[in-house]
Design an enzyme around this catalytic site. Structure first.
Site, PDB file in Angstrom:
ATOM      1  N   HIS A 115      44.858  30.520  54.466  1.00  0.00           N
ATOM      2  CA  HIS A 115      43.495  30.075  54.133  1.00  0.00           C
ATOM      3  C   HIS A 115      43.324  28.570  54.278  1.00  0.00           C
ATOM      4  O   HIS A 115      42.361  28.009  53.765  1.00  0.00           O
ATOM      5  CB  HIS A 115      43.145  30.498  52.696  1.00  0.00           C
ATOM      6  CG  HIS A 115      43.024  31.975  52.532  1.00  0.00           C
ATOM      7  ND1 HIS A 115      43.208  32.619  51.334  1.00  0.00           N
ATOM      8  CD2 HIS A 115      42.775  32.966  53.428  1.00  0.00           C
ATOM      9  CE1 HIS A 115      43.053  33.923  51.486  1.00  0.00           C
ATOM     10  NE2 HIS A 115      42.799  34.166  52.742  1.00  0.00           N
ATOM     11  N   CYS A 146      31.658  10.322  63.540  1.00  0.00           N
ATOM     12  CA  CYS A 146      30.544  10.731  64.418  1.00  0.00           C
ATOM     13  C   CYS A 146      29.258  10.888  63.620  1.00  0.00           C
ATOM     14  O   CYS A 146      28.192  11.176  64.169  1.00  0.00           O
ATOM     15  CB  CYS A 146      30.885  12.057  65.137  1.00  0.00           C
ATOM     16  SG  CYS A 146      30.715  13.525  64.107  1.00  0.00           S
ATOM     17  N   GLY A 183      52.152  36.979  42.942  1.00  0.00           N
ATOM     18  CA  GLY A 183      51.041  36.264  42.315  1.00  0.00           C
ATOM     19  C   GLY A 183      49.722  36.361  43.037  1.00  0.00           C
ATOM     20  O   GLY A 183      49.007  35.364  43.170  1.00  0.00           O
ATOM     21  N   THR A 184      49.401  37.597  43.514  1.00  0.00           N
ATOM     22  CA  THR A 184      48.078  37.770  44.100  1.00  0.00           C
ATOM     23  C   THR A 184      47.440  39.035  43.551  1.00  0.00           C
ATOM     24  O   THR A 184      48.107  40.052  43.344  1.00  0.00           O
ATOM     25  CB  THR A 184      48.119  37.824  45.646  1.00  0.00           C
ATOM     26  OG1 THR A 184      46.777  37.923  46.153  1.00  0.00           O
ATOM     27  CG2 THR A 184      48.936  38.985  46.173  1.00  0.00           C
ATOM     28  N   SER A 185      46.121  38.945  43.319  1.00  0.00           N
ATOM     29  CA  SER A 185      45.395  40.115  42.808  1.00  0.00           C
ATOM     30  C   SER A 185      45.142  41.123  43.930  1.00  0.00           C
ATOM     31  O   SER A 185      44.654  42.213  43.699  1.00  0.00           O
ATOM     32  CB  SER A 185      44.056  39.666  42.211  1.00  0.00           C
ATOM     33  OG  SER A 185      43.301  38.984  43.219  1.00  0.00           O
TER      34      SER A 185
HETATM   35  C1  BV8 Z   1      36.707  37.570  56.505  1.00  0.00           C
HETATM   36  C2  BV8 Z   1      39.222  29.549  50.128  1.00  0.00           C
HETATM   37  C3  BV8 Z   1      35.432  38.457  58.125  1.00  0.00           C
HETATM   38  C4  BV8 Z   1      39.934  28.340  49.833  1.00  0.00           C
HETATM   39  C5  BV8 Z   1      39.645  31.854  49.975  1.00  0.00           C
HETATM   40  C6  BV8 Z   1      31.191  40.360  51.650  1.00  0.00           C
HETATM   41  C7  BV8 Z   1      30.745  39.228  52.316  1.00  0.00           C
HETATM   42  C8  BV8 Z   1      31.596  38.423  53.073  1.00  0.00           C
HETATM   43  C9  BV8 Z   1      32.931  38.764  53.174  1.00  0.00           C
HETATM   44  C10 BV8 Z   1      33.356  39.892  52.498  1.00  0.00           C
HETATM   45  C11 BV8 Z   1      32.519  40.701  51.753  1.00  0.00           C
HETATM   46  N1  BV8 Z   1      33.264  41.704  51.216  1.00  0.00           N
HETATM   47  C12 BV8 Z   1      34.549  41.568  51.600  1.00  0.00           C
HETATM   48  C13 BV8 Z   1      34.606  40.484  52.382  1.00  0.00           C
HETATM   49  C14 BV8 Z   1      35.760  39.984  52.971  1.00  0.00           C
HETATM   50  C15 BV8 Z   1      36.195  38.790  52.117  1.00  0.00           C
HETATM   51  C16 BV8 Z   1      36.860  39.332  50.874  1.00  0.00           C
HETATM   52  O1  BV8 Z   1      37.959  39.834  50.954  1.00  0.00           O
HETATM   53  N2  BV8 Z   1      36.150  39.248  49.719  1.00  0.00           N
HETATM   54  C17 BV8 Z   1      36.721  39.777  48.502  1.00  0.00           C
HETATM   55  C18 BV8 Z   1      36.305  38.889  47.310  1.00  0.00           C
HETATM   56  C19 BV8 Z   1      36.249  41.216  48.326  1.00  0.00           C
HETATM   57  N3  BV8 Z   1      37.126  38.079  52.942  1.00  0.00           N
HETATM   58  C20 BV8 Z   1      36.685  37.077  53.695  1.00  0.00           C
HETATM   59  O2  BV8 Z   1      35.548  36.640  53.691  1.00  0.00           O
HETATM   60  C21 BV8 Z   1      37.729  36.522  54.649  1.00  0.00           C
HETATM   61  N4  BV8 Z   1      37.153  36.460  55.936  1.00  0.00           N
HETATM   62  O3  BV8 Z   1      36.813  38.674  56.055  1.00  0.00           O
HETATM   63  O4  BV8 Z   1      36.080  37.313  57.618  1.00  0.00           O
HETATM   64  C22 BV8 Z   1      34.890  38.088  59.398  1.00  0.00           C
HETATM   65  C23 BV8 Z   1      35.207  38.898  60.465  1.00  0.00           C
HETATM   66  C24 BV8 Z   1      34.694  38.599  61.658  1.00  0.00           C
HETATM   67  C25 BV8 Z   1      33.873  37.473  61.792  1.00  0.00           C
HETATM   68  C26 BV8 Z   1      33.571  36.673  60.701  1.00  0.00           C
HETATM   69  C27 BV8 Z   1      34.086  36.980  59.493  1.00  0.00           C
HETATM   70  C28 BV8 Z   1      38.118  35.107  54.233  1.00  0.00           C
HETATM   71  C29 BV8 Z   1      38.867  35.183  52.930  1.00  0.00           C
HETATM   72  C30 BV8 Z   1      39.330  33.789  52.562  1.00  0.00           C
HETATM   73  C31 BV8 Z   1      38.425  33.268  51.515  1.00  0.00           C
HETATM   74  N5  BV8 Z   1      38.922  31.994  51.038  1.00  0.00           N
HETATM   75  N6  BV8 Z   1      39.941  30.664  49.578  1.00  0.00           N
HETATM   76  C32 BV8 Z   1      40.039  28.214  48.349  1.00  0.00           C
HETATM   77  O5  BV8 Z   1      39.041  27.856  47.708  1.00  0.00           O
HETATM   78  O6  BV8 Z   1      41.142  28.483  47.860  1.00  0.00           O
HETATM   79  S1  BV8 Z   1      40.233  33.201  49.139  1.00  0.00           S
HETATM   80  C33 BV8 Z   1      40.716  32.771  47.577  1.00  0.00           C
HETATM   81  O7  BV8 Z   1      41.139  34.015  46.984  1.00  0.00           O
HETATM   82  C34 BV8 Z   1      41.932  31.882  47.527  1.00  0.00           C
HETATM   83  O8  BV8 Z   1      42.438  31.518  48.782  1.00  0.00           O
HETATM   84  C35 BV8 Z   1      42.970  32.773  46.834  1.00  0.00           C
HETATM   85  O9  BV8 Z   1      44.233  32.491  47.214  1.00  0.00           O
HETATM   86  C36 BV8 Z   1      42.517  34.092  47.290  1.00  0.00           C
HETATM   87  C37 BV8 Z   1      43.096  35.323  46.698  1.00  0.00           C
HETATM   88  O10 BV8 Z   1      43.135  35.182  45.332  1.00  0.00           O
HETATM   89  P1  BV8 Z   1      44.595  35.239  44.664  1.00  0.00           P
HETATM   90  O11 BV8 Z   1      45.464  34.234  45.343  1.00  0.00           O
HETATM   91  O12 BV8 Z   1      45.072  36.631  44.642  1.00  0.00           O
HETATM   92  O13 BV8 Z   1      44.288  34.695  43.230  1.00  0.00           O
HETATM   93  P2  BV8 Z   1      43.691  35.514  41.996  1.00  0.00           P
HETATM   94  O14 BV8 Z   1      43.271  34.530  40.972  1.00  0.00           O
HETATM   95  O15 BV8 Z   1      42.723  36.540  42.495  1.00  0.00           O
HETATM   96  O16 BV8 Z   1      44.955  36.350  41.441  1.00  0.00           O
HETATM   97  C38 BV8 Z   1      46.050  35.647  40.859  1.00  0.00           C
HETATM   98  C39 BV8 Z   1      47.104  36.688  40.570  1.00  0.00           C
HETATM   99  O17 BV8 Z   1      48.269  36.036  40.086  1.00  0.00           O
HETATM  100  C40 BV8 Z   1      46.682  37.681  39.490  1.00  0.00           C
HETATM  101  O18 BV8 Z   1      47.021  38.992  39.927  1.00  0.00           O
HETATM  102  C41 BV8 Z   1      47.534  37.275  38.275  1.00  0.00           C
HETATM  103  O19 BV8 Z   1      47.901  38.390  37.502  1.00  0.00           O
HETATM  104  C42 BV8 Z   1      48.750  36.682  38.942  1.00  0.00           C
HETATM  105  N7  BV8 Z   1      49.458  35.669  38.158  1.00  0.00           N
HETATM  106  C43 BV8 Z   1      48.906  34.708  37.372  1.00  0.00           C
HETATM  107  N8  BV8 Z   1      49.904  33.926  36.874  1.00  0.00           N
HETATM  108  C44 BV8 Z   1      51.080  34.408  37.383  1.00  0.00           C
HETATM  109  C45 BV8 Z   1      50.795  35.514  38.198  1.00  0.00           C
HETATM  110  N9  BV8 Z   1      51.759  36.210  38.828  1.00  0.00           N
HETATM  111  C46 BV8 Z   1      53.043  35.807  38.648  1.00  0.00           C
HETATM  112  N10 BV8 Z   1      53.392  34.757  37.882  1.00  0.00           N
HETATM  113  C47 BV8 Z   1      52.442  34.045  37.232  1.00  0.00           C
HETATM  114  N11 BV8 Z   1      52.805  33.000  36.463  1.00  0.00           N
HETATM  115 ZN    ZN Z   2      32.886  14.189  63.752  1.00  0.00          ZN
END
Ligand code: BV8
Ligand code: ZN
Length: 235
Positions: A115, A146, A183-185
């Site tokens: 990402h 620019c 560590g990902t949901s």
């Molecule tokens: C794409 C940006 C398609 C940078 C991020 C409706 C409209 C538009 C798109 C969609 C839609 N429905 C679905 C989609 C697809 C969408 C998507 O998946 N949405 C989800 C919400 C349903 N995906 C996209 O849009 C992707 N692009 O599909 O493009 C396309 C195709 C053709 C042409 C054009 C487009 C792009 C996805 C990337 C988005 N950007 N980040 C930033 O701000 O960081 S994603 C964001 O979520 C972060 O990057 C993060 O890393 C990521 C995932 O979250 P997690 O890392 O899992 O974090 P989370 O908090 O959720 O979970 C933490 C976990 O850790 C938990 O389980 C917890 O229990 C655990 N934990 C906590 N502490 C610990 C631990 N585990 C172990 N030890 C610990 N100590």
């Molecule tokens: Zn520029």
């Protein structure tokens, strides 16, 4: 509980690893969907979009400036270091959804930043892209020479994953002989499809998380903190 997963990792000749925000939680960086998952009244899926950036680049930059500030204070933890150590012992393809750069700072030699990276800025018009680790940035939004706005070089919702990162990540998921997901949901696609790409080939998937996810009925699920469990998986 750890004998089998440790044996799988120790005997593997190529381990693919996918990490999420949970591995950086113990470095003090809030996760997205846990307790601190909200920022002001926004959800990440609403503010981390190209439409939000076009509509209000300053607001989106305030969100990323707040992330840069918390990341700048963070240090890699024992979980990041364990993965860097694993890469010194066997072939590892490390794929991260995180944009914080902590895996590289922990010494992981190669990191697929699925990402992007919050410390890189890229121009919305010309091809200029550069590292800029100043905190705070002198102006929000920062401007390119620019004249156009600079944006964080990261993948926003609705944007595609950089093709080379996607190709390398899915290639590793399909060719590794052990897959470790930490560590990902597992709700954000296409990253969340990577463990499934390994499972389809019968590759064992070991999962480290504080709580079960949608993957957990098909993984070797290890409940606990990444900083405690990952060092235990090294042989
Ligand atoms: C794409 C940006 C398609 C940078 C991020 C409706 C409209 C538009 C798109 C969609 C839609 N429905 C679905 C989609 C697809 C969408 C998507 O998946 N949405 C989800 C919400 C349903 N995906 C996209 O849009 C992707 N692009 O599909 O493009 C396309 C195709 C053709 C042409 C054009 C487009 C792009 C996805 C990337 C988005 N950007 N980040 C930033 O701000 O960081 S994603 C964001 O979520 C972060 O990057 C993060 O890393 C990521 C995932 O979250 P997690 O890392 O899992 O974090 P989370 O908090 O959720 O979970 C933490 C976990 O850790 C938990 O389980 C917890 O229990 C655990 N934990 C906590 N502490 C610990 C631990 N585990 C172990 N030890 C610990 N100590
Ligand atoms: Zn520029």
């Amino acid at each position: 509980m750890l004998e089998l997963p440790r044996k799988i990792i120790c005997e593997a000749s190529h381990v693919a690893v996918l990490t999420g925000a949970g591995i950086s939680a113990e470095s003090g960086i809030p996760t997205f969907r846990g307790g601190g998952g909200l920022w002001r009244q926004y959800r990440v899926e609403e503010i981390a979009t190209p439409e939000a950036f076009r509509r209000d680049p300053r607001l989106v930059w305030e969100w990323y400036e707040s992330r840069r500030e918390s990341i700048a204070r963070a240090q890699p933890n024992a979980g990041h270091r364990a993965l860097a150590e694993l890469a010194r012992r066997t072939k590892v393809t490390l794929i991260t959804q995180n944009i914080d750069g902590l895996h590289a700072r922990a010494g992981s030699p190669e990191v697929i930043e699925f990402h992007g990276n919050i410390w890189r800025l890229r121009c919305t018009q010309c091809c200029d892209a550069r590292l800029d680790e100043r905190v705070p940035l002198p102006e929000l939004p920062p401007a390119c020479s620019c004249g156009a706005w600079l944006r964080p070089d990261i993948v926003l919702f609705g944007e595609t994953i950089p093709p080379d990162a996607s190709y390398a990540a899915f290639g590793a998921a399909r060719s590794c002989d052990a897959f470790l997901v930490v560590g990902t949901s597992a709700v954000v696609y296409p990253a969340a499809a990577l463990p499934g790409a390994a499972m389809e080939r019968g590759t064992p998937v070991i999962e480290v998380n504080l709580e079960p996810t949608d993957l957990s009925d098909r993984t070797l699920f290890l409940q606990g903190q990444a900083s405690k469990l990952l060092p235990e998986l090294l042989c």
